[in-house]
Design an enzyme around this catalytic site. Structure first.
Site, PDB file in Angstrom:
ATOM      1  N   CYS A   7       0.831  -1.198   0.000  1.00  0.00           N
ATOM      2  CA  CYS A   7       0.000   0.000   0.000  1.00  0.00           C
ATOM      3  C   CYS A   7       0.872   1.258   0.000  1.00  0.00           C
ATOM      4  CB  CYS A   7      -0.904  -0.020   1.241  1.00  0.00           C
ATOM      5  SG  CYS A   7      -1.715   1.547   1.573  1.00  0.00           S
ATOM      6  N   CYS A  10       0.775   3.122   3.411  1.00  0.00           N
ATOM      7  CA  CYS A  10       1.532   2.396   4.440  1.00  0.00           C
ATOM      8  C   CYS A  10       3.030   2.616   4.231  1.00  0.00           C
ATOM      9  CB  CYS A  10       1.231   0.900   4.387  1.00  0.00           C
ATOM     10  SG  CYS A  10      -0.343   0.417   5.119  1.00  0.00           S
ATOM     11  N   ASN A  90     -13.079  10.437   0.606  1.00  0.00           N
ATOM     12  CA  ASN A  90     -13.725   9.867  -0.574  1.00  0.00           C
ATOM     13  C   ASN A  90     -13.849   8.358  -0.433  1.00  0.00           C
ATOM     14  OD1 ASN A  90     -13.837  12.359  -2.074  1.00  0.00           O
ATOM     15  ND2 ASN A  90     -11.630  12.166  -2.434  1.00  0.00           N
ATOM     16  N   THR A  98      -8.768   7.100  -5.031  1.00  0.00           N
ATOM     17  CA  THR A  98      -7.694   6.503  -5.831  1.00  0.00           C
ATOM     18  C   THR A  98      -6.697   5.723  -4.984  1.00  0.00           C
ATOM     19  OG1 THR A  98      -6.400   8.549  -5.696  1.00  0.00           O
ATOM     20  CG2 THR A  98      -7.824   8.278  -7.626  1.00  0.00           C
ATOM     21  N   HIS A 103      -8.120   7.814   4.409  1.00  0.00           N
ATOM     22  CA  HIS A 103      -7.422   9.084   4.622  1.00  0.00           C
ATOM     23  C   HIS A 103      -8.406  10.235   4.643  1.00  0.00           C
ATOM     24  CE1 HIS A 103      -7.443   8.154   0.285  1.00  0.00           C
ATOM     25  NE2 HIS A 103      -7.608   9.456   0.079  1.00  0.00           N
TER      26      HIS A 103
HETATM   27  P1  5GP Z   1      -8.268  10.009  -2.991  1.00  0.00           P
HETATM   28  O1  5GP Z   1      -8.503  10.379  -4.436  1.00  0.00           O
HETATM   29  O2  5GP Z   1      -8.037   8.525  -2.823  1.00  0.00           O
HETATM   30  O3  5GP Z   1      -9.316  10.530  -2.039  1.00  0.00           O
HETATM   31  O4  5GP Z   1      -6.956  10.775  -2.550  1.00  0.00           O
HETATM   32  C1  5GP Z   1      -5.664  10.306  -2.802  1.00  0.00           C
HETATM   33  C2  5GP Z   1      -4.741  11.481  -2.763  1.00  0.00           C
HETATM   34  O5  5GP Z   1      -3.421  11.001  -2.666  1.00  0.00           O
HETATM   35  C3  5GP Z   1      -4.804  12.382  -4.001  1.00  0.00           C
HETATM   36  O6  5GP Z   1      -5.177  13.696  -3.639  1.00  0.00           O
HETATM   37  C4  5GP Z   1      -3.387  12.302  -4.571  1.00  0.00           C
HETATM   38  O7  5GP Z   1      -2.933  13.533  -5.099  1.00  0.00           O
HETATM   39  C5  5GP Z   1      -2.576  11.851  -3.378  1.00  0.00           C
HETATM   40  N1  5GP Z   1      -1.381  11.083  -3.712  1.00  0.00           N
HETATM   41  C6  5GP Z   1      -1.327  10.044  -4.603  1.00  0.00           C
HETATM   42  N2  5GP Z   1      -0.075   9.543  -4.651  1.00  0.00           N
HETATM   43  C7  5GP Z   1       0.667  10.280  -3.772  1.00  0.00           C
HETATM   44  C8  5GP Z   1       2.042  10.228  -3.382  1.00  0.00           C
HETATM   45  O8  5GP Z   1       2.834   9.405  -3.844  1.00  0.00           O
HETATM   46  N3  5GP Z   1       2.444  11.145  -2.455  1.00  0.00           N
HETATM   47  C9  5GP Z   1       1.597  12.072  -1.925  1.00  0.00           C
HETATM   48  N4  5GP Z   1       2.118  12.926  -1.026  1.00  0.00           N
HETATM   49  N5  5GP Z   1       0.298  12.143  -2.275  1.00  0.00           N
HETATM   50  C10 5GP Z   1      -0.162  11.255  -3.182  1.00  0.00           C
HETATM   51 ZN    ZN Z   2      -2.123   1.050   3.831  1.00  0.00          ZN
END
Ligand code: 5GP
Ligand code: ZN
Length: 117
Positions: A7, A10, A90, A98, A103
């Site tokens: 993950c 993680c 989300n 994504t 989170h």
């Molecule tokens: P979700 O779309 O799942 O609610 O949010 C995932 C978030 O993780 C997105 O806003 C994306 O920009 C962020 N994110 C994805 N990969 C990385 C990463 O490798 N590092 C950081 N700091 N943020 C990430």
């Molecule tokens: Zn995890």
């Protein structure tokens, strides 16, 4: 869906993958989003791997509750509380999840419309 060992979040919380850390303790890790949607965009996660809101049960209440209390603490530490801020979680495709490690997005530094997009 990634298991805890593969993950992304993680691996960020363990330090294996670098991120711009904002806060950490034994339960919670917080870091700047790589693709910020506001002047301040911090992701706050429990260290314990829970894939999504849909996986929660009452046995997770302390973990999630602690994480949300830390969101508010981080918002105060970043001085977002006086102007206001938004917290987003989300779940699933329709909401655009994504990363499958639960989170909270902590967004601040601008005004936010309602209803959200
Ligand atoms: P979700 O779309 O799942 O609610 O949010 C995932 C978030 O993780 C997105 O806003 C994306 O920009 C962020 N994110 C994805 N990969 C990385 C990463 O490798 N590092 C950081 N700091 N943020 C990430
Ligand atoms: Zn995890």
């Amino acid at each position: 869906m990634a298991g805890a060992d593969r993950c992304l979040f993680c691996r960020i919380a363990s330090g294996e993958i670098p991120a711009k850390k904002v806060y950490e303790d034994k339960d919670v890790f917080a870091f700047h989003d790589i693709n910020p949607q506001a002047p301040t965009h911090v992701l706050v996660i429990p260290r314990r791997h829970i894939p999504s809101l849909d996986d929660l049960s009452l046995s997770d209440a302390a973990t999630v509750g602690t994480t949300l209390v830390k969101v508010a603490q981080i918002a105060r530490d970043l001085h977002l509380n006086s102007d206001g801020y938004r917290v987003v979680a989300n779940h699933g495709d329709a909401a655009g999840q994504t990363v499958f490690h639960i989170h909270f997005h902590l967004l601040g530094g601008r005004n936010f419309g309602w209803p959200p997009g």
